[in-house]
Design an enzyme around this catalytic site. Structure first.
Site, PDB file in Angstrom:
ATOM      1  N   HIS A  56       0.829  -1.201   0.000  1.00  0.00           N
ATOM      2  CA  HIS A  56       0.000   0.000   0.000  1.00  0.00           C
ATOM      3  C   HIS A  56       0.871   1.262   0.000  1.00  0.00           C
ATOM      4  CE1 HIS A  56      -3.663  -2.368   1.722  1.00  0.00           C
ATOM      5  NE2 HIS A  56      -3.528  -2.516   0.415  1.00  0.00           N
ATOM      6  N   ASP A  58       0.874   4.098   1.388  1.00  0.00           N
ATOM      7  CA  ASP A  58       1.256   4.800   2.618  1.00  0.00           C
ATOM      8  C   ASP A  58       2.302   4.023   3.424  1.00  0.00           C
ATOM      9  OD1 ASP A  58      -0.840   2.935   3.130  1.00  0.00           O
ATOM     10  OD2 ASP A  58      -1.317   3.917   5.033  1.00  0.00           O
ATOM     11  N   HIS A  59       2.772   2.919   2.859  1.00  0.00           N
ATOM     12  CA  HIS A  59       3.869   2.157   3.474  1.00  0.00           C
ATOM     13  C   HIS A  59       5.052   2.015   2.509  1.00  0.00           C
ATOM     14  CE1 HIS A  59       1.549   0.914   7.069  1.00  0.00           C
ATOM     15  NE2 HIS A  59       0.540   1.171   6.244  1.00  0.00           N
ATOM     16  N   ASP A 135       0.157  -3.345   8.803  1.00  0.00           N
ATOM     17  CA  ASP A 135      -1.294  -3.245   8.950  1.00  0.00           C
ATOM     18  C   ASP A 135      -1.945  -4.609   9.193  1.00  0.00           C
ATOM     19  OD1 ASP A 135      -0.901  -0.579   8.512  1.00  0.00           O
ATOM     20  OD2 ASP A 135      -2.068  -0.464   6.652  1.00  0.00           O
ATOM     21  N   HIS A 174      -0.016   2.174  12.224  1.00  0.00           N
ATOM     22  CA  HIS A 174      -0.879   3.349  12.394  1.00  0.00           C
ATOM     23  C   HIS A 174      -1.199   3.584  13.865  1.00  0.00           C
ATOM     24  CE1 HIS A 174      -2.065   3.949   8.107  1.00  0.00           C
ATOM     25  NE2 HIS A 174      -1.847   2.645   8.037  1.00  0.00           N
TER      26      HIS A 174
END
Length: 262
Positions: A56, A58-59, A135, A174
């Site tokens: 993803h 955001d990683h 995640d 997160h």
């Protein structure tokens, strides 16, 4: 072995894993490379490796940029996850070293994505290990089942990660802890340890402080997804198996309004 959290974007965490003796370091999910590199420079460390938990943006979205900034840096990622900028693909059980004292073990923890990797990192014998769970495992929660099944998440959480030493420090992707614990209360309203951790987490956030790391032991006590193996939790959600309970708890979380009746 020292771990430094680097808050990124709105609620993401990147991390630096540092061998304090040799000043060698690895970055976990450095989505904002310049920010992570500045922290590395502030601590006088040499960044050797990138550990990417999953594909993803955001990683993994900072991988190409960090390769531009640090030519030759190794970027690790899951072999089936098509991680952006990956130079070294890893599978479950693959081991490699950051330094003479720090070893990284790759654990395949699929469901959120098919190739999600959690990195189990060990230092000297007297130091508690750490696991970087992206995640898959959050403090008191887990990631949505975007690319997998309840069976997979059950295996990732209740078999793979639950089997790690209880003092293992948990560093997730997160800052979702307060909401996760508020939901956990709705699953187990009689679990005093959930209320205790929620009160602590709220104070941490009000003070602008992170709620990581947790530990595997704390997650086994307070995380409803990690507790799906327990018959009392299964009974709470009207299920008769761990996988059923995992599916039911995730469905409830997906539709939860964020307001507890308690």
């Amino acid at each position: 072995m020292k771990v430094i959290d680097v808050p990124c974007l709105e609620d993401n965490y990147s991390y630096l894993i540092i061998d304090e003796a040799t000043k060698e370091a690895a970055a976990v999910d450095p989505v904002e490379p310049e920010k992570v590199l500045q922290v590395a420079q502030d601590h006088g460390v040499h960044l050797k490796l990138v550990l990417t938990t999953h594909h993803h943006w955001d990683h993994a979205g900072g991988n190409e940029r960090i390769k531009e900034l640090l030519p030759g840096i190794k970027v690790y990622g899951g072999s089936v996850d098509n991680v952006q900028g990956c130079t070294d693909k890893v599978e479950n059980g693959d081991k490699f070293s950051l330094s003479s004292d720090i070893t990284v073990l790759s654990l395949h923890t699929p469901c959120h994505t098919k190739g999600h990797i959690s990195y189990f990192v060990t230092g000297k014998d007297e130091e508690n290990p750490a696991v970087f769970t992206g995640d898959t495992l959050f403090v008191a929660g887990c990631g949505k089942f975007f690319e997998g099944t309840a069976e997979q998440m059950h295996h990732s959480l209740c078999v793979t990660l639950s089997s790690l030493p209880k003092p293992t420090r948990v560093y997730c992707g997160h800052e979702y802890t307060v909401k996760n614990l508020q939901f956990a209360v709705t699953v187990e309203p009689d679990n005093a340890k959930i209320f205790q951790k929620l009160s602590w987490a709220q104070k941490q956030r009000q003070s602008g402080l992170p709620t990581i790391p947790s530990t595997i032991e704390e997650e086994l006590e307070t995380n409803p997804f990690m507790r799906a193996n327990l018959t009392e939790v299964q009974g709470r959600v009207g299920c008769k198996s761990a996988v059923e309970a995992m599916r039911e708890i995730r469905q409830r979380k997906d539709t939860w309004s964020g307001i507890s009746s308690l």
